[in-house]
Write an enzyme that holds these catalytic residues in place. Structure first.
Site, PDB file in Angstrom:
ATOM      1  N   TYR A   1      -4.054  18.940 -87.223  1.00  0.00           N
ATOM      2  CA  TYR A   1      -4.787  18.247 -86.155  1.00  0.00           C
ATOM      3  C   TYR A   1      -4.230  16.834 -85.948  1.00  0.00           C
ATOM      4  O   TYR A   1      -3.967  16.405 -84.822  1.00  0.00           O
ATOM      5  CB  TYR A   1      -6.259  18.205 -86.552  1.00  0.00           C
TER       6      TYR A   1
ATOM      7  N   GLY B   1     -19.430  20.227 -74.717  1.00  0.00           N
ATOM      8  CA  GLY B   1     -19.037  19.025 -75.472  1.00  0.00           C
ATOM      9  C   GLY B   1     -18.507  17.895 -74.598  1.00  0.00           C
ATOM     10  O   GLY B   1     -19.041  17.587 -73.524  1.00  0.00           O
ATOM     11  N   ILE B   2     -17.435  17.294 -75.067  1.00  0.00           N
ATOM     12  CA  ILE B   2     -16.869  16.122 -74.390  1.00  0.00           C
ATOM     13  C   ILE B   2     -16.337  16.502 -73.005  1.00  0.00           C
ATOM     14  O   ILE B   2     -16.514  15.762 -72.035  1.00  0.00           O
ATOM     15  CB  ILE B   2     -15.757  15.494 -75.269  1.00  0.00           C
TER      16      ILE B   2
ATOM     17  N   ALA C   1      -9.128  19.846 -73.763  1.00  0.00           N
ATOM     18  CA  ALA C   1      -9.290  21.024 -74.644  1.00  0.00           C
ATOM     19  C   ALA C   1      -8.627  20.754 -75.987  1.00  0.00           C
ATOM     20  O   ALA C   1      -7.523  20.211 -76.050  1.00  0.00           O
ATOM     21  CB  ALA C   1      -8.669  22.255 -73.985  1.00  0.00           C
ATOM     22  N   GLY C   2      -9.309  21.100 -77.049  1.00  0.00           N
ATOM     23  CA  GLY C   2      -8.738  20.867 -78.372  1.00  0.00           C
ATOM     24  C   GLY C   2      -9.433  21.735 -79.394  1.00  0.00           C
ATOM     25  O   GLY C   2     -10.576  22.159 -79.195  1.00  0.00           O
TER      26      GLY C   2
ATOM     27  N   THR D   1     -20.881  16.219 -81.335  1.00  0.00           N
ATOM     28  CA  THR D   1     -20.656  17.467 -80.586  1.00  0.00           C
ATOM     29  C   THR D   1     -20.709  18.640 -81.558  1.00  0.00           C
ATOM     30  O   THR D   1     -20.846  18.451 -82.775  1.00  0.00           O
ATOM     31  CB  THR D   1     -19.256  17.507 -79.929  1.00  0.00           C
TER      32      THR D   1
HETATM   33  N1  LIG Z   1     -16.067  15.603 -81.309  1.00  0.00           N
HETATM   34  C1  LIG Z   1     -15.396  14.622 -81.862  1.00  0.00           C
HETATM   35  O1  LIG Z   1     -15.918  13.863 -82.674  1.00  0.00           O
HETATM   36  C2  LIG Z   1     -13.973  14.379 -81.472  1.00  0.00           C
HETATM   37  C3  LIG Z   1     -13.294  13.327 -82.081  1.00  0.00           C
HETATM   38  C4  LIG Z   1     -11.984  13.065 -81.718  1.00  0.00           C
HETATM   39  C5  LIG Z   1     -11.352  13.857 -80.775  1.00  0.00           C
HETATM   40  N2  LIG Z   1     -12.023  14.889 -80.212  1.00  0.00           N
HETATM   41  C6  LIG Z   1     -11.295  15.698 -79.216  1.00  0.00           C
HETATM   42  O2  LIG Z   1     -12.072  15.775 -78.022  1.00  0.00           O
HETATM   43  C7  LIG Z   1     -11.813  17.006 -77.361  1.00  0.00           C
HETATM   44  C8  LIG Z   1     -13.095  17.740 -77.078  1.00  0.00           C
HETATM   45  O3  LIG Z   1     -13.778  17.926 -78.314  1.00  0.00           O
HETATM   46  P1  LIG Z   1     -15.239  18.566 -78.429  1.00  0.00           P
HETATM   47  O4  LIG Z   1     -15.863  17.962 -79.616  1.00  0.00           O
HETATM   48  O5  LIG Z   1     -15.937  18.510 -77.129  1.00  0.00           O
HETATM   49  O6  LIG Z   1     -14.833  20.068 -78.808  1.00  0.00           O
HETATM   50  P2  LIG Z   1     -15.506  21.458 -78.443  1.00  0.00           P
HETATM   51  O7  LIG Z   1     -14.994  22.424 -79.442  1.00  0.00           O
HETATM   52  O8  LIG Z   1     -16.978  21.310 -78.273  1.00  0.00           O
HETATM   53  O9  LIG Z   1     -14.875  21.786 -77.000  1.00  0.00           O
HETATM   54  C9  LIG Z   1     -13.507  22.087 -76.829  1.00  0.00           C
HETATM   55  C10 LIG Z   1     -13.369  22.988 -75.625  1.00  0.00           C
HETATM   56  O10 LIG Z   1     -11.972  23.315 -75.482  1.00  0.00           O
HETATM   57  C11 LIG Z   1     -11.869  24.673 -75.152  1.00  0.00           C
HETATM   58  N3  LIG Z   1     -10.575  25.229 -75.501  1.00  0.00           N
HETATM   59  C12 LIG Z   1     -10.092  25.456 -76.746  1.00  0.00           C
HETATM   60  N4  LIG Z   1      -8.896  26.057 -76.679  1.00  0.00           N
HETATM   61  C13 LIG Z   1      -8.611  26.208 -75.371  1.00  0.00           C
HETATM   62  C14 LIG Z   1      -7.514  26.784 -74.677  1.00  0.00           C
HETATM   63  N5  LIG Z   1      -6.495  27.347 -75.332  1.00  0.00           N
HETATM   64  N6  LIG Z   1      -7.545  26.776 -73.332  1.00  0.00           N
HETATM   65  C15 LIG Z   1      -8.574  26.238 -72.655  1.00  0.00           C
HETATM   66  N7  LIG Z   1      -9.644  25.695 -73.264  1.00  0.00           N
HETATM   67  C16 LIG Z   1      -9.655  25.676 -74.609  1.00  0.00           C
HETATM   68  C17 LIG Z   1     -12.990  25.318 -75.969  1.00  0.00           C
HETATM   69  O11 LIG Z   1     -13.302  26.628 -75.497  1.00  0.00           O
HETATM   70  C18 LIG Z   1     -14.109  24.323 -75.808  1.00  0.00           C
HETATM   71  O12 LIG Z   1     -14.898  24.579 -74.675  1.00  0.00           O
HETATM   72  C19 LIG Z   1     -10.848  17.775 -78.270  1.00  0.00           C
HETATM   73  O13 LIG Z   1      -9.517  17.564 -77.850  1.00  0.00           O
HETATM   74  C20 LIG Z   1     -11.066  17.136 -79.619  1.00  0.00           C
HETATM   75  O14 LIG Z   1      -9.956  17.282 -80.477  1.00  0.00           O
HETATM   76  C21 LIG Z   1     -13.314  15.174 -80.533  1.00  0.00           C
END
Ligand SMILES: NC(=O)c1ccc[n+]([C@@H]2O[C@H](COP(=O)([O-])OP(=O)(O)OC[C@H]3O[C@@H](n4cnc5c(N)ncnc54)[C@H](O)[C@@H]3O)[C@@H](O)[C@H]2O)c1
Length: 447
Positions: free
Chosen positions: A353, A219-220, A289-290, A388
């Site tokens: 969240y 992802g991001i 990470a989130g 994502t």
């Molecule tokens: N996708 C969106 O539209 C969006 C919008 C706003 C914010 N975000 C934020 O962007 C960030 C990335 O989002 P994404 O869409 O790529 O999510 P995703 O779920 O694809 O990737 C998140 C990654 O974080 C890792 N992770 C989770 N818990 C963890 C931990 N305890 N220790 C280490 N790694 C950990 C996961 O294994 C995963 O690889 C997040 O913080 C999310 O909240 C995403």
């Protein structure tokens, strides 16, 4: 994930159909590609503020920008790809008319995907009330232009504090480039840089810099690792031990190192310190990470509440504190946190969240002045709807609304967040501190 409506209206038949029946026609955004020149060109330059000479210096340093005075019309076939209006010395309400005159005359001269930047003086630092009001008024203009210019044009406001003129370059280069394709309607405040100036390699700004990205296996996070590695960084990719295989693949793909670590583990900070003792301190840390565990609060379990706060907020706070206290970040270091527009606007079913992501904004703003004493900046990005695996899980109708309810009528890509983080983490961005920048195409949520 793909946006089939955007693909449809980007085809000749789809465009014709959408036009005929009056459907929205978002333009497929043009994003930066390696080898492409950095800044858009030509750019209309207008306004008579204290930043004019700095803008000219930056343009001549890039060697690519043809600055056109606002008074000279370009040949009708040549559309301007950018506009910079220096409003930093607008001192009273009457002078705001200059902005009307300029944008009224030039709005149609801007080509598709053009970049518009208005430069101002930080209202809180203005000497007198009329100037403070006029400068604050620029926000309304910029946010409105970002909504009405359409055609994938983006518009931003950069407030530059008196004495911080030399910090403008990294921000101007970012906002006048294709790297900021999904950022619009944003207001950024620049201060004097927290660190010493360094020689910048604008092609590979992260050469020789060590970067830590959490949640980097997909992802991001993966896009952040890729963009920073593209720009020269040695990247350490962190993810949970369960994602080891994917994590190793991600690290290999960017020529970096994998560090399997659950950032919520009781010994996470110690493990990171051990890594630093072996491999050296970091220049950039990206708390990406989130997790989400969505439910309305009446139905939400305590585990769902706690786990989201632990990953999204407590871990970034603990790791940042440990890194700053344990010399884990070098002077000139950067911490960038990933928040969300949910943390700005709140969201149904996301009380955990949104709490965590609003807390992340508090973390960036609260830690910034303290970190500055160690020549480190702390900023946050707040992504909107990004394509994502996280957003692929959203039910169809809500997903479609999330995608379209912004000024660019489409979702962003992970690279849009990554490019914004690369700007905040840039060695020349020492004047950007405690800022929250939305990467949301000017989403209506929380606007
Ligand atoms: N996708 C969106 O539209 C969006 C919008 C706003 C914010 N975000 C934020 O962007 C960030 C990335 O989002 P994404 O869409 O790529 O999510 P995703 O779920 O694809 O990737 C998140 C990654 O974080 C890792 N992770 C989770 N818990 C963890 C931990 N305890 N220790 C280490 N790694 C950990 C996961 O294994 C995963 O690889 C997040 O913080 C999310 O909240 C995403």
């Amino acid at each position: 994930m793909s946006d089939s409506y955007l693909s449809f209206v980007s085809s000749p038949w789809g465009r014709w159909f959408a036009q005929t029946v009056g459907l929205p026609q978002p333009l497929l955004l043009q994003r930066h590609r390696s080898g492409q020149q950095g800044l858009v060109n030509p750019v209309i330059v207008a306004g008579a503020g204290r930043l004019g000479s700095e803008v000219q210096r930056i343009f001549s340093a890039t060697d690519t920008v043809t600055a056109q005075p606002a008074t000279i019309m370009a040949p009708s076939t040549v559309k301007a790809q950018g506009a910079v209006f220096d409003a930093s010395e607008i001192a009273d309400l009457k002078q705001l008319d200059e902005l009307y005159v300029f944008f009224h005359a030039n709005a149609r001269r801007l080509g598709q995907h053009a970049r518009v930047v208005v430069l101002g003086t930080t209202p809180e630092l203005c000497k007198d009330l009329p100037q403070a009001i006029a400068q604050r008024a620029l926000e309304g203009l910029v946010r409105s232009l970002a909504k009405e210019l359409r055609r994938a044009i983006t518009v931003q406001l950069i407030y530059v504090a008196p004495g911080a003129e030399r910090t403008l370059e990294s921000s101007l280069r970012f906002f006048l480039s294709r790297r900021s394709a999904y950022v619009s309607g944003q207001v950024v405040r620049l201060e004097k840089a927290v660190d010493q100036p360094v020689d910048i390699d604008w092609e590979k700004p992260f050469n020789g810099r060590r970067v830590l990205v959490t949640g980097a296996s997909r992802g991001i996070g993966l896009a952040i690792a890729q963009v920073l590695a593209r720009d020269g960084a040695q990247v350490v990719c962190v993810d949970v031990p369960q994602a080891q295989a994917l994590l190793q693949q991600a690290a290999d793909s960017v020529g970096g190192m994998a560090l399997a670590l659950d950032i919520t583990a009781a010994d996470a900070a110690q493990k990171l310190q051990a890594h630093i003792r072996e491999h050296g301190a970091f220049d950039v840390v990206v708390h990406n990470a989130g997790i989400t565990r969505d439910k309305t609060i009446a139905k939400m379990t305590e585990v769902a509440w706690r786990s989201v706060l632990a990953v999204n907020l407590e871990a970034p706070l603990q790791l940042s504190t440990a890194l700053l206290e344990g010399q884990g970040l070098r002077p000139g270091g950067r911490i960038v946190c990933v928040s969300s527009i949910s943390g700005i606007a709140g969201n149904l079913g996301q009380s955990n969240y949104a709490t965590s992501k609003a807390g992340v904004i508090g973390l960036a703003q609260g830690l910034a002045p303290r970190a500055a004493t160690q020549q480190v900046t702390v900023n946050a990005v707040a992504p909107g709807f990004i394509e994502t695996q996280m957003t692929a899980k959203i039910p169809l109708m809500i997903r479609e609304a999330g995608r379209r309810m912004n000024s660019l009528s489409q979702g962003g890509q992970p690279i849009d967040v990554a490019e914004t983080i690369a700007w905040l983490a840039h060695p020349a961005s020492g004047g950007v501190n405690g800022q929250v920048v939305r990467v949301c195409g000017q989403s209506l949520l929380g606007a």
